[in-house]
Write an enzyme that holds these catalytic residues in place. Structure first.
Site, PDB file in Angstrom:
ATOM      1  N   MET A  30       0.850  -1.196   0.000  1.00  0.00           N
ATOM      2  CA  MET A  30       0.000   0.000   0.000  1.00  0.00           C
ATOM      3  C   MET A  30       0.884   1.244   0.000  1.00  0.00           C
ATOM      4  O   MET A  30       0.423   2.341   0.344  1.00  0.00           O
ATOM      5  CB  MET A  30      -0.926  -0.005   1.212  1.00  0.00           C
ATOM      6  CG  MET A  30      -1.895  -1.187   1.170  1.00  0.00           C
ATOM      7  SD  MET A  30      -3.424  -0.904   2.071  1.00  0.00           S
ATOM      8  CE  MET A  30      -2.801  -0.652   3.717  1.00  0.00           C
ATOM      9  N   GLY A  31       2.148   1.084  -0.379  1.00  0.00           N
ATOM     10  CA  GLY A  31       3.041   2.244  -0.429  1.00  0.00           C
ATOM     11  C   GLY A  31       3.573   2.612   0.942  1.00  0.00           C
ATOM     12  O   GLY A  31       3.560   1.790   1.863  1.00  0.00           O
ATOM     13  N   LEU A  33       6.636   2.972   1.622  1.00  0.00           N
ATOM     14  CA  LEU A  33       7.545   1.831   1.704  1.00  0.00           C
ATOM     15  C   LEU A  33       8.668   2.063   2.714  1.00  0.00           C
ATOM     16  O   LEU A  33       9.185   3.165   2.853  1.00  0.00           O
ATOM     17  CB  LEU A  33       8.145   1.557   0.319  1.00  0.00           C
ATOM     18  CG  LEU A  33       7.115   1.286  -0.787  1.00  0.00           C
ATOM     19  CD1 LEU A  33       7.814   0.966  -2.098  1.00  0.00           C
ATOM     20  CD2 LEU A  33       6.170   0.156  -0.417  1.00  0.00           C
ATOM     21  N   GLY A  36      10.998  -3.018   5.560  1.00  0.00           N
ATOM     22  CA  GLY A  36      10.278  -4.292   5.472  1.00  0.00           C
ATOM     23  C   GLY A  36       9.866  -4.572   4.028  1.00  0.00           C
ATOM     24  O   GLY A  36      10.015  -5.702   3.528  1.00  0.00           O
ATOM     25  N   HIS A  37       9.385  -3.546   3.340  1.00  0.00           N
ATOM     26  CA  HIS A  37       9.007  -3.734   1.933  1.00  0.00           C
ATOM     27  C   HIS A  37      10.242  -4.033   1.085  1.00  0.00           C
ATOM     28  O   HIS A  37      10.192  -4.850   0.163  1.00  0.00           O
ATOM     29  CB  HIS A  37       8.319  -2.477   1.388  1.00  0.00           C
ATOM     30  CG  HIS A  37       7.021  -2.160   2.048  1.00  0.00           C
ATOM     31  ND1 HIS A  37       6.848  -1.091   2.887  1.00  0.00           N
ATOM     32  CD2 HIS A  37       5.812  -2.783   1.990  1.00  0.00           C
ATOM     33  CE1 HIS A  37       5.601  -1.053   3.317  1.00  0.00           C
ATOM     34  NE2 HIS A  37       4.949  -2.067   2.788  1.00  0.00           N
ATOM     35  N   GLN A 148       5.796 -11.644   7.245  1.00  0.00           N
ATOM     36  CA  GLN A 148       5.304 -12.391   8.406  1.00  0.00           C
ATOM     37  C   GLN A 148       4.642 -11.471   9.435  1.00  0.00           C
ATOM     38  O   GLN A 148       3.865 -11.901  10.266  1.00  0.00           O
ATOM     39  CB  GLN A 148       6.475 -13.166   9.035  1.00  0.00           C
ATOM     40  CG  GLN A 148       6.170 -13.891  10.339  1.00  0.00           C
ATOM     41  CD  GLN A 148       5.101 -14.973  10.197  1.00  0.00           C
ATOM     42  OE1 GLN A 148       4.899 -15.534   9.110  1.00  0.00           O
ATOM     43  NE2 GLN A 148       4.402 -15.254  11.282  1.00  0.00           N
ATOM     44  N   LYS A 149       4.956 -10.174   9.358  1.00  0.00           N
ATOM     45  CA  LYS A 149       4.345  -9.254  10.322  1.00  0.00           C
ATOM     46  C   LYS A 149       2.817  -9.319  10.234  1.00  0.00           C
ATOM     47  O   LYS A 149       2.130  -9.235  11.232  1.00  0.00           O
ATOM     48  CB  LYS A 149       4.820  -7.826  10.080  1.00  0.00           C
ATOM     49  CG  LYS A 149       4.271  -6.923  11.134  1.00  0.00           C
ATOM     50  CD  LYS A 149       4.646  -5.500  10.919  1.00  0.00           C
ATOM     51  CE  LYS A 149       3.523  -4.642  11.413  1.00  0.00           C
ATOM     52  NZ  LYS A 149       2.575  -4.309  10.389  1.00  0.00           N
ATOM     53  N   SER A 186       4.324   0.989   8.136  1.00  0.00           N
ATOM     54  CA  SER A 186       4.054   2.344   7.647  1.00  0.00           C
ATOM     55  C   SER A 186       3.366   3.158   8.738  1.00  0.00           C
ATOM     56  O   SER A 186       3.489   4.375   8.791  1.00  0.00           O
ATOM     57  CB  SER A 186       3.162   2.284   6.412  1.00  0.00           C
ATOM     58  OG  SER A 186       3.746   1.421   5.470  1.00  0.00           O
TER      59      SER A 186
END
Ligand code: PAF
Length: 283
Positions: A30-31, A33, A36-37, A148-149, A186
């Site tokens: 969902m942006g 970023l 993690g992304h 996994q979060k 985020s």
């Protein structure tokens, strides 16, 4: 890196890639970023010939009064981050092309979607399952990478892929954490400095729970009590839930037994900011 906004153009691109024998790895986001992304994109890089990252703040997975309106959006920064992490295509559709007037079709993974996060956020996973199905149909990936979060999201989407015979491999990347243990999200950007100082208690409390289990504690109630006590003693957070569940069915586990994969998960609010975290343990 190429940016595509229109679903039919992304579909055409994906079909051409597939015809050329390329393996497509998808990273839905969902942006806003963060590291993690970047880890998801790096993993996708090792799994496919072409990495497609999607950027879409999906309105159908936000409930009334949730943060859809204020969810952080910064497409210019995200474009740089996707390209730095190794993405090849950024698919960033408008809401009206994903949900045009008259839209009325939804995917609902029934039981799993109503547990834990689903109980606290009714309709959330219906929105996630729907948009991910659409993204799968648009980007036509061979595999898709998730963190996994969002443990329950992974469980729900795996079930959906099996139930609907989608034939897409779901790959899960471990949670990426800040140095003090806070899971990257985020939503961390919403925290005030003092809430940010308290927030690592979530992971610390999960680790205390894990330590107890590894030391032989088999009562889920005792683990939940320990995790809860740690959070309330060291922060102003309001706990939504602390759960000990079987990691695939998400069935509550009153007693832990050897061989069972266990998901200890929680959600807590720091002011208006709701954070989640979890830890996966195999006994
Ligand atoms: O995990 C997320 O960011 C979202 O739930 C997803 C999978 C991109 C669907 O909107």
């Amino acid at each position: 890196m190429k940016t595509i906004h229109e679903p039919h153009l992304m579909q055409r691109e994906a079909d051409e890639l597939r015809s050329a024998g390329k393996r497509i790895a998808l990273v839905p986001t969902m942006g806003a970023l963060h590291g993690g992304h970047a880890a998801l994109i790096r993993e996708a890089r090792t799994r496919g010939d072409v990495v497609v990252v999607t950027l879409f703040v999906n309105p159908t997975q936000f409930g009334e009064g949730e943060d859809f309106g204020r969810y952080p959006r910064d497409i210019d920064r995200d474009v740089l981050r996707v390209s730095d992490a190794g993405g090849d295509i950024l698919f960033a559709p408008e809401t009206t092309s994903m949900y045009p007037p008259g839209y009325q079709t939804f995917v609902d993974v029934e039981t799993l979607s109503r547990r834990l996060e689903g109980a606290a956020r009714p309709g959330h996973f219906r929105g996630v399952s729907t948009v991910v199905t659409k993204l799968f149909n648009i980007a036509r990936p061979h595999c898709a990478v998730f963190g996994q979060k969002d443990a329950q999201q992974v469980v729900v989407l795996r079930r959906m892929v099996r139930d609907l015979d989608l034939g897409i491999e779901i790959i899960v990347v471990p949670t990426v954490r800040e140095q003090d243990g806070l899971a990257m999200s985020s939503r961390n950007a919403y925290l005030t400095p003092s809430q940010r100082g308290e927030a690592p208690v979530l992971y610390r409390s999960l680790r205390k729970g894990e330590d107890m289990i590894r030391a032989g504690e088999r009562s889920a109630e005792a683990v939940v009590a320990r995790v809860t006590a740690e959070i309330t003693a060291h922060s102003s957070a309001v706990i939504d839930y602390v759960s000990v569940a079987e990691a695939e069915s998400l069935d509550p586990l009153p007693t832990l037994s050897p061989g069972t994969p266990v998901l200890v998960s929680l959600a807590a609010r720091f002011g208006a900011t709701r954070l989640i975290d979890n830890i996966h343990i195999r006994l």
